[in-house]
Structures are given as C-alpha cells and as structure tokens.
Scaffold this motif. Structure first.
Motif, PDB file in Angstrom:
ATOM      1  N   GLU A   1      18.455  83.552 130.563  1.00 48.76           N
ATOM      2  CA  GLU A   1      17.144  84.205 130.525  1.00 48.76           C
ATOM      3  C   GLU A   1      16.300  83.674 129.367  1.00 48.76           C
ATOM      4  OE1 GLU A   1      18.151  88.352 130.357  1.00 48.76           O
ATOM      5  OE2 GLU A   1      18.659  88.433 132.496  1.00 48.76           O
ATOM      6  N   ARG A   2      16.937  83.502 128.219  1.00 49.52           N
ATOM      7  CA  ARG A   2      16.202  83.005 127.048  1.00 49.52           C
ATOM      8  C   ARG A   2      15.735  81.563 127.272  1.00 49.52           C
ATOM      9  NH1 ARG A   2      18.161  82.570 120.770  1.00 49.52           N
ATOM     10  NH2 ARG A   2      16.095  82.047 119.975  1.00 49.52           N
ATOM     11  N   SER A   3      16.567  80.748 127.918  1.00 51.10           N
ATOM     12  CA  SER A   3      16.147  79.364 128.170  1.00 51.10           C
ATOM     13  C   SER A   3      14.966  79.322 129.145  1.00 51.10           C
ATOM     14  CB  SER A   3      17.313  78.490 128.652  1.00 51.10           C
ATOM     15  OG  SER A   3      17.745  78.846 129.939  1.00 51.10           O
ATOM     16  N   MET A   4      14.979  80.153 130.158  1.00 44.77           N
ATOM     17  CA  MET A   4      13.862  80.190 131.101  1.00 44.77           C
ATOM     18  C   MET A   4      12.580  80.652 130.395  1.00 44.77           C
ATOM     19  SD  MET A   4      15.058  79.063 133.955  1.00 44.77           S
ATOM     20  CE  MET A   4      16.454  78.167 133.297  1.00 44.77           C
ATOM     21  N   ALA A   5      12.701  81.638 129.511  1.00 45.76           N
ATOM     22  CA  ALA A   5      11.539  82.138 128.772  1.00 45.76           C
ATOM     23  C   ALA A   5      10.973  81.072 127.831  1.00 45.76           C
ATOM     24  CB  ALA A   5      11.917  83.388 127.986  1.00 45.76           C
ATOM     25  N   ALA A   6      11.824  80.156 127.370  1.00 48.54           N
ATOM     26  CA  ALA A   6      11.384  79.098 126.457  1.00 48.54           C
ATOM     27  C   ALA A   6      10.776  77.913 127.191  1.00 48.54           C
ATOM     28  CB  ALA A   6      12.555  78.631 125.600  1.00 48.54           C
ATOM     29  N   GLY A   7      10.831  77.913 128.524  1.00 48.76           N
ATOM     30  CA  GLY A   7      10.194  76.836 129.275  1.00 48.76           C
ATOM     31  C   GLY A   7      11.144  75.874 129.975  1.00 48.76           C
ATOM     32  N   PHE A   8      12.437  76.180 129.960  1.00 45.64           N
ATOM     33  CA  PHE A   8      13.382  75.345 130.704  1.00 45.64           C
ATOM     34  C   PHE A   8      13.230  75.608 132.197  1.00 45.64           C
ATOM     35  CE2 PHE A   8      15.295  75.448 126.531  1.00 45.64           C
ATOM     36  CZ  PHE A   8      15.970  74.240 126.407  1.00 45.64           C
ATOM     37  N   ASP A   9      13.484  74.583 133.007  1.00 42.70           N
ATOM     38  CA  ASP A   9      13.435  74.721 134.460  1.00 42.70           C
ATOM     39  C   ASP A   9      14.799  75.054 135.057  1.00 42.70           C
ATOM     40  OD1 ASP A   9      10.615  73.892 135.008  1.00 42.70           O
ATOM     41  OD2 ASP A   9      11.303  72.089 133.967  1.00 42.70           O
ATOM     42  N   HIS A  10      15.858  74.584 134.405  1.00 40.03           N
ATOM     43  CA  HIS A  10      17.233  74.816 134.872  1.00 40.03           C
ATOM     44  C   HIS A  10      18.132  74.989 133.661  1.00 40.03           C
ATOM     45  CE1 HIS A  10      16.264  73.702 139.002  1.00 40.03           C
ATOM     46  NE2 HIS A  10      15.554  72.723 138.485  1.00 40.03           N
ATOM     47  N   HIS A  11      19.313  75.559 133.901  1.00 43.40           N
ATOM     48  CA  HIS A  11      20.267  75.810 132.829  1.00 43.40           C
ATOM     49  C   HIS A  11      21.650  75.394 133.325  1.00 43.40           C
ATOM     50  CE1 HIS A  11      21.415  78.334 129.225  1.00 43.40           C
ATOM     51  NE2 HIS A  11      22.580  78.110 129.777  1.00 43.40           N
ATOM     52  N   LEU A  12      22.198  74.348 132.718  1.00 44.97           N
ATOM     53  CA  LEU A  12      23.541  73.889 133.044  1.00 44.97           C
ATOM     54  C   LEU A  12      24.454  74.116 131.843  1.00 44.97           C
ATOM     55  CD1 LEU A  12      22.822  70.426 134.726  1.00 44.97           C
ATOM     56  CD2 LEU A  12      23.241  72.618 135.863  1.00 44.97           C
ATOM     57  N   VAL A  13      25.695  74.473 132.130  1.00 41.86           N
ATOM     58  CA  VAL A  13      26.685  74.660 131.079  1.00 41.86           C
ATOM     59  C   VAL A  13      27.542  73.407 131.005  1.00 41.86           C
ATOM     60  CG1 VAL A  13      28.632  76.064 130.310  1.00 41.86           C
ATOM     61  CG2 VAL A  13      26.659  77.160 131.387  1.00 41.86           C
ATOM     62  N   LYS A  14      27.778  72.940 129.780  1.00 41.78           N
ATOM     63  CA  LYS A  14      28.617  71.754 129.554  1.00 41.78           C
ATOM     64  C   LYS A  14      30.061  72.071 129.927  1.00 41.78           C
ATOM     65  CE  LYS A  14      26.054  70.062 125.522  1.00 41.78           C
ATOM     66  NZ  LYS A  14      26.129  69.862 124.073  1.00 41.78           N
ATOM     67  N   PRO A  15      30.769  71.143 130.493  1.00 40.65           N
ATOM     68  CA  PRO A  15      30.296  69.860 131.015  1.00 40.65           C
ATOM     69  C   PRO A  15      29.633  70.055 132.379  1.00 40.65           C
ATOM     70  CG  PRO A  15      32.654  70.039 131.408  1.00 40.65           C
ATOM     71  CD  PRO A  15      32.229  71.284 130.654  1.00 40.65           C
ATOM     72  N   ALA A  16      28.543  69.368 132.600  1.00 38.72           N
ATOM     73  CA  ALA A  16      27.808  69.492 133.863  1.00 38.72           C
ATOM     74  C   ALA A  16      28.579  68.826 134.992  1.00 38.72           C
ATOM     75  CB  ALA A  16      26.438  68.835 133.729  1.00 38.72           C
ATOM     76  N   GLU A  17      28.469  69.399 136.155  1.00 42.30           N
ATOM     77  CA  GLU A  17      29.084  68.827 137.351  1.00 42.30           C
ATOM     78  C   GLU A  17      28.223  67.674 137.863  1.00 42.30           C
ATOM     79  OE1 GLU A  17      31.962  69.758 138.816  1.00 42.30           O
ATOM     80  OE2 GLU A  17      32.301  71.272 137.260  1.00 42.30           O
ATOM     81  N   ILE A  18      28.862  66.597 138.281  1.00 43.72           N
ATOM     82  CA  ILE A  18      28.153  65.417 138.792  1.00 43.72           C
ATOM     83  C   ILE A  18      27.253  65.795 139.960  1.00 43.72           C
ATOM     84  CG2 ILE A  18      28.415  63.158 139.887  1.00 43.72           C
ATOM     85  CD1 ILE A  18      29.168  63.181 136.926  1.00 43.72           C
ATOM     86  N   ASP A  19      27.743  66.625 140.865  1.00 44.52           N
ATOM     87  CA  ASP A  19      26.932  67.022 142.024  1.00 44.52           C
ATOM     88  C   ASP A  19      25.674  67.770 141.599  1.00 44.52           C
ATOM     89  OD1 ASP A  19      28.657  65.796 143.800  1.00 44.52           O
ATOM     90  OD2 ASP A  19      29.734  67.646 144.295  1.00 44.52           O
ATOM     91  N   ASP A  20      25.778  68.589 140.552  1.00 44.71           N
ATOM     92  CA  ASP A  20      24.593  69.298 140.045  1.00 44.71           C
ATOM     93  C   ASP A  20      23.581  68.313 139.487  1.00 44.71           C
ATOM     94  OD1 ASP A  20      25.696  71.762 140.737  1.00 44.71           O
ATOM     95  OD2 ASP A  20      26.497  72.123 138.725  1.00 44.71           O
ATOM     96  N   LEU A  21      24.063  67.308 138.770  1.00 50.01           N
ATOM     97  CA  LEU A  21      23.166  66.292 138.218  1.00 50.01           C
ATOM     98  C   LEU A  21      22.476  65.512 139.325  1.00 50.01           C
ATOM     99  CD1 LEU A  21      25.415  64.926 135.341  1.00 50.01           C
ATOM    100  CD2 LEU A  21      23.510  66.544 135.157  1.00 50.01           C
ATOM    101  N   LYS A  22      23.228  65.109 140.334  1.00 51.46           N
ATOM    102  CA  LYS A  22      22.642  64.380 141.468  1.00 51.46           C
ATOM    103  C   LYS A  22      21.564  65.209 142.140  1.00 51.46           C
ATOM    104  CE  LYS A  22      26.679  61.648 142.855  1.00 51.46           C
ATOM    105  NZ  LYS A  22      27.696  61.496 143.909  1.00 51.46           N
ATOM    106  N   GLU A  23      21.840  66.483 142.356  1.00 53.43           N
ATOM    107  CA  GLU A  23      20.890  67.352 143.027  1.00 53.43           C
ATOM    108  C   GLU A  23      19.609  67.509 142.208  1.00 53.43           C
ATOM    109  OE1 GLU A  23      19.403  69.361 146.135  1.00 53.43           O
ATOM    110  OE2 GLU A  23      21.351  68.358 146.109  1.00 53.43           O
ATOM    111  N   LEU A  24      19.748  67.695 140.907  1.00 56.76           N
ATOM    112  CA  LEU A  24      18.560  67.826 140.063  1.00 56.76           C
ATOM    113  C   LEU A  24      17.724  66.554 140.069  1.00 56.76           C
ATOM    114  CD1 LEU A  24      20.029  69.727 137.003  1.00 56.76           C
ATOM    115  CD2 LEU A  24      18.208  70.529 138.508  1.00 56.76           C
ATOM    116  N   LEU A  25      18.369  65.404 140.013  1.00 60.49           N
ATOM    117  CA  LEU A  25      17.636  64.141 139.961  1.00 60.49           C
ATOM    118  C   LEU A  25      16.947  63.808 141.272  1.00 60.49           C
ATOM    119  CD1 LEU A  25      20.093  61.935 137.887  1.00 60.49           C
ATOM    120  CD2 LEU A  25      17.980  62.997 137.108  1.00 60.49           C
ATOM    121  N   LYS A  26      17.368  64.414 142.366  1.00 60.86           N
ATOM    122  CA  LYS A  26      16.715  64.196 143.659  1.00 60.86           C
ATOM    123  C   LYS A  26      15.352  64.842 143.717  1.00 60.86           C
ATOM    124  CE  LYS A  26      20.668  64.665 146.495  1.00 60.86           C
ATOM    125  NZ  LYS A  26      21.181  65.238 147.733  1.00 60.86           N
ATOM    126  N   ASN A  27      15.164  65.904 142.994  1.00 56.48           N
ATOM    127  CA  ASN A  27      13.933  66.703 143.088  1.00 56.48           C
ATOM    128  C   ASN A  27      12.872  66.264 142.126  1.00 56.48           C
ATOM    129  OD1 ASN A  27      15.056  68.383 145.100  1.00 56.48           O
ATOM    130  ND2 ASN A  27      16.237  69.395 143.513  1.00 56.48           N
TER     131      ASN A  27
END
Length: 123
Positions: A97-123
């Motif tokens: 919630e705090r990251s969204m309020a600060a202007g982030f579009d998405h929030h990933l927890v380390k380590p990020a999943e490769i599929d999540d990264l691929k999906e984000l980069l498609k958009n």
C-alpha cells in the motif's frame, strides 16, 4: 531464459550491488537494454539521461529511499510514462500500500519470478 519480451529500456536502482547487477543480467537476457544505479540520487541522474521505460527500484536504501526516489521520478518525469516497480524484500500488505501511494505501479518481492518479469516487460 530466452529474450521473449519486447525491447525495453530498464533502469535498476538498488544499493545492494550484487542484487542490482544480478537483476540487470536477468533483464538483459530477457531482451532489455539496462542501466544500473546504486543509490536513489544516482538513479535520478541516470533516469534523466537514459529515459527508461521501466525502473526496478529497491525501497530500503540509505539516504534517498525508494519511496522518495519514486516520488521524485514522478515529479520530475511525469510526462515520460515510466513504469516504476518496487523490487524489495518487504512484502506485507502495508508495504504494498505504501509503495502504491508513493507512485509505484507494481510491487515485487525479491527474488522476483522470471515469469513476472516477462509479463511486466510485455506491457
């Protein structure tokens, strides 16, 4: 890992150099053109000159933290349509919630999943 995502300009900002460099390597393998900065202030400078499509931004950095860095990116480069993704060890609901309020579009927890990264980069 194959380069399946469309070409994107990506900036990674993280004070943990190993994390930043590893994320940059993964994103390059996915087809992105990547720059790395190891502080929020340095990241702002790189963002100004590099004009990234995406910023993967750690939150818990000394000095200018990720929240402040995201707010500064939004204030200085609002017209560029940069998508800012929190890439952090902080994954509680309050953190998201705090990251969204600060202007982030998405929030990933380390380590990020490769599929999540691929999906984000498609958009």
């Amino acid at each position: 890992m194959s380069a399946q995502a469309p070409h994107r300009r990506v900036l990674v900002i993280d004070d943990e150099t190993d994390c930043a460099d590893t994320m940059a390597m993964v994103l390059r393998r996915l087809g992105a053109e990547v720059r790395v900065a190891y502080s929020g202030a340095a990241g702002l400078d790189v963002a100004q000159s590099f004009a990234p499509d995406f910023i993967f931004l750690d939150i818990g950095m000394p000095g200018m933290d990720g929240y402040q860095t995201a707010r500064e990116v939004r204030a200085r480069m609002a017209d560029r349509g940069i998508r800012i993704i929190a890439l952090t060890g902080w994954g509680r609901r309050e953190d998201r919630e705090r990251s969204m309020a600060a202007g982030f579009d998405h929030h990933l927890v380390k380590p990020a999943e490769i599929d999540d990264l691929k999906e984000l980069l498609k958009n």
